[in-house]
Design an enzyme around this catalytic site. Sequence first.
Site, PDB file in Angstrom:
ATOM      1  N   ASP A  28      29.942  30.250   0.062  1.00  0.00           N
ATOM      2  CA  ASP A  28      31.075  30.842  -0.667  1.00  0.00           C
ATOM      3  C   ASP A  28      31.082  32.362  -0.471  1.00  0.00           C
ATOM      4  OD1 ASP A  28      32.947  31.856  -2.419  1.00  0.00           O
ATOM      5  OD2 ASP A  28      32.218  30.783  -4.177  1.00  0.00           O
ATOM      6  N   HIS A  33      32.739  38.394  -4.723  1.00  0.00           N
ATOM      7  CA  HIS A  33      31.286  38.319  -4.914  1.00  0.00           C
ATOM      8  C   HIS A  33      30.507  39.270  -4.003  1.00  0.00           C
ATOM      9  CE1 HIS A  33      32.058  34.914  -7.417  1.00  0.00           C
ATOM     10  NE2 HIS A  33      32.529  34.172  -6.433  1.00  0.00           N
ATOM     11  N   ILE A  48      31.006  40.576  -8.555  1.00  0.00           N
ATOM     12  CA  ILE A  48      30.462  39.730  -9.622  1.00  0.00           C
ATOM     13  C   ILE A  48      29.612  38.608  -9.027  1.00  0.00           C
ATOM     14  CG2 ILE A  48      32.420  40.259 -11.136  1.00  0.00           C
ATOM     15  CD1 ILE A  48      33.488  37.427 -10.610  1.00  0.00           C
ATOM     16  N   GLY A  51      29.572  32.120 -10.055  1.00  0.00           N
ATOM     17  CA  GLY A  51      29.359  31.296 -11.248  1.00  0.00           C
ATOM     18  C   GLY A  51      28.314  30.220 -11.000  1.00  0.00           C
TER      19      GLY A  51
END
Lengths: 127, 139
Positions: A28, A33, A48, A51
């Site tokens: 991903d 990210h 960030i 998740g």
Amino acid sequence: MKSGDPVPELRVLPGRFLPHRYAGASGDFNPIHVDPESAKALGQPSNILHGLYMMSVLARAVGDVGDGDPRRLKRLAVQFKAPGFPEQELSVEGQVREVKAKVAQVEAKLVQAGGDVVTGEAEVSAE
Amino acid sequence: MEKSWPAVDYEVGREKIREFVEATAERHVIYHDRKASRGAGFRDLVAPPMFAVVYTHRSLWPAIEDPEVGIDLSKMLHVGQDFRWSEPVCAGDVITTETSLADVQKGKKGSTYTFESHARNDRGDETVHATWTMMVMGG
């Protein structure tokens, strides 16, 4: 294991380039990210954490309720509550809510900078 | 709207497991050492439960990116995830995953898309049932 047992303590400090490493491992590469500028354009102060990376930290902690045996972690369901950031400590808090039919229902959450970032419920088999 | 996509295979490699284990800082020896995995009763180097992310990825993304589903990726938030694990996954397994769009709900903040993935190994045993919940803001 019994009702009220705590989830073993786990503290993790994801490094500055952890999101890049996790991007490669998971596949991903969403820019939010790995690229601070892209993240800022989307209203975040910096890039960030994934998740699902944060969920893996929670999975490790609740898995330890079952001695870390992957056969005993039967389920983990989470809600992503807030973004998590690199270079800030993540910690897990949780406990066994009840044990029924040899399966522990575990509630746990991942906390960063005093706020909940991921909350979840897990099922861990007692043997 | 309901839709499903063709099943996709993923071949589990030992070094891919180790790469994932490094990234997620799993310390348990069974995830690093094939002999330790075998000693604990696994066929080969065993993957941690969250490795499900890796082998289902290839099946999930064509669904998320399908123009017929119409998700604007720049407005998508991953709001919930549920993994129900069955048979552990080991190096050498070929995992077949099939993903479907199970539900779309329009809400005040946006639309919530629920995708379901079912994965099984080459012996036919289910390894994981994953439910992905994505919210598209304003969509």
